[in-house]
Design a protein around this motif. Structure first.
Motif, PDB file in Angstrom:
ATOM      1  N   ASP A   1       0.836  -1.222   0.000  1.00  0.00           N
ATOM      2  CA  ASP A   1       0.000   0.000   0.000  1.00  0.00           C
ATOM      3  C   ASP A   1       0.860   1.256   0.000  1.00  0.00           C
ATOM      4  O   ASP A   1       0.550   2.232  -0.695  1.00  0.00           O
TER       5      ASP A   1
ATOM      6  N   SER B   1       2.198   6.220  -7.364  1.00  0.00           N
ATOM      7  CA  SER B   1       1.007   6.490  -8.179  1.00  0.00           C
ATOM      8  C   SER B   1       1.076   7.758  -9.009  1.00  0.00           C
ATOM      9  O   SER B   1       0.529   7.814 -10.106  1.00  0.00           O
ATOM     10  N   ASN B   2       1.728   8.781  -8.482  1.00  0.00           N
ATOM     11  CA  ASN B   2       1.742  10.052  -9.214  1.00  0.00           C
ATOM     12  C   ASN B   2       2.891  10.186 -10.198  1.00  0.00           C
ATOM     13  O   ASN B   2       3.018  11.203 -10.861  1.00  0.00           O
TER      14      ASN B   2
ATOM     15  N   SER C   1       1.015   4.075  -2.995  1.00  0.00           N
ATOM     16  CA  SER C   1       0.757   5.512  -2.816  1.00  0.00           C
ATOM     17  C   SER C   1       1.971   6.348  -3.231  1.00  0.00           C
ATOM     18  O   SER C   1       1.819   7.435  -3.776  1.00  0.00           O
ATOM     19  N   ARG C   2       3.180   5.827  -3.037  1.00  0.00           N
ATOM     20  CA  ARG C   2       4.373   6.606  -3.419  1.00  0.00           C
ATOM     21  C   ARG C   2       4.587   6.668  -4.931  1.00  0.00           C
ATOM     22  O   ARG C   2       5.113   7.660  -5.437  1.00  0.00           O
TER      23      ARG C   2
END
Ligand code: S3P
Length: 180
Positions: free
Chosen positions: A109, A116-117, A113-114
């Protein structure tokens, strides 16, 4: 046998290798060299472009060439590797022969989140969460040859830097005494 004066950071994408390498470099006053950045500098193309034009195999050849050159530098350095640099036996042997190998890890997770962008990772195109889970399974235990593993999910960068600096001191007490 190498000269053993490198701190080599390995780990899956998004485990914090680049950020930790920068902070460690600052704290220890040792230059930080990023294998992926060096590949782009010597080749002139970006990583996604290399993957499109030469395939993953072409990228892996460049990666081994650059990794070998960086590990042979005579001076101490912090070397941040790409997440797939551990996949070749040749690379793993080069790393353990040339310094202290630190694995950074993180939960799926946190990784998702790290990363994804950031769309600059060819292996994470499409459904990022699905790609991360699949690759984590494919690469289970691939990083376990490291001398030390640090989970970066819930730790501050300064805590991680302290742990690595301590491990380096324990691994190289003689060298550190001479260099301080
Ligand atoms: C890769 C990780 C990337 C980069 C390339 C392939 C991998 O580096 O080398 O996209 O196979 O895990 P980061 O781990 O710095 O994202």
């Amino acid at each position: 046998m190498g000269n053993c004066n490198k701190i080599i950071l390995i780990g899956f994408m998004g485990t914090g290798k680049s950020s930790v390498a920068e902070a460690l470099s600052e704290a220890m006053q040792i230059p930080n060299i990023d294998v992926d950045k060096e590949i782009v500098a010597v080749d002139g193309r970006g990583i996604p472009e290399i993957f499109v034009q030469d395939g993953e195999a072409g990228f892996r050849m460049l990666e081994t060439k650059v990794l070998k050159q960086l590990l042979q530098l005579p001076h101490p350095a912090i070397i941040a590797t790409g997440g797939g640099a551990v996949l070749k036996q040749e690379n793993r042997e080069l790393m353990v022969a040339n310094g202290l190998v630190i694995q950074l890890s993180a939960s799926a997770d946190v990784i998702i989140s790290r990363v994804s962008n950031d769309r600059g990772r060819p292996l994470l195109q499409g459904d990022v969460a699905e790609r991360v889970h699949t690759l984590l399974k494919t690469r289970a235990n691939a990083y376990d040859f490291a001398h030390l593993t640090i989970d970066t999910s819930n730790q501050s960068i300064s805590q991680i830097v302290n742990d690595i600096a301590k491990a380096w001191q324990n691994a190289n007490p003689d060298r550190l005494e001479r260099e301080i």
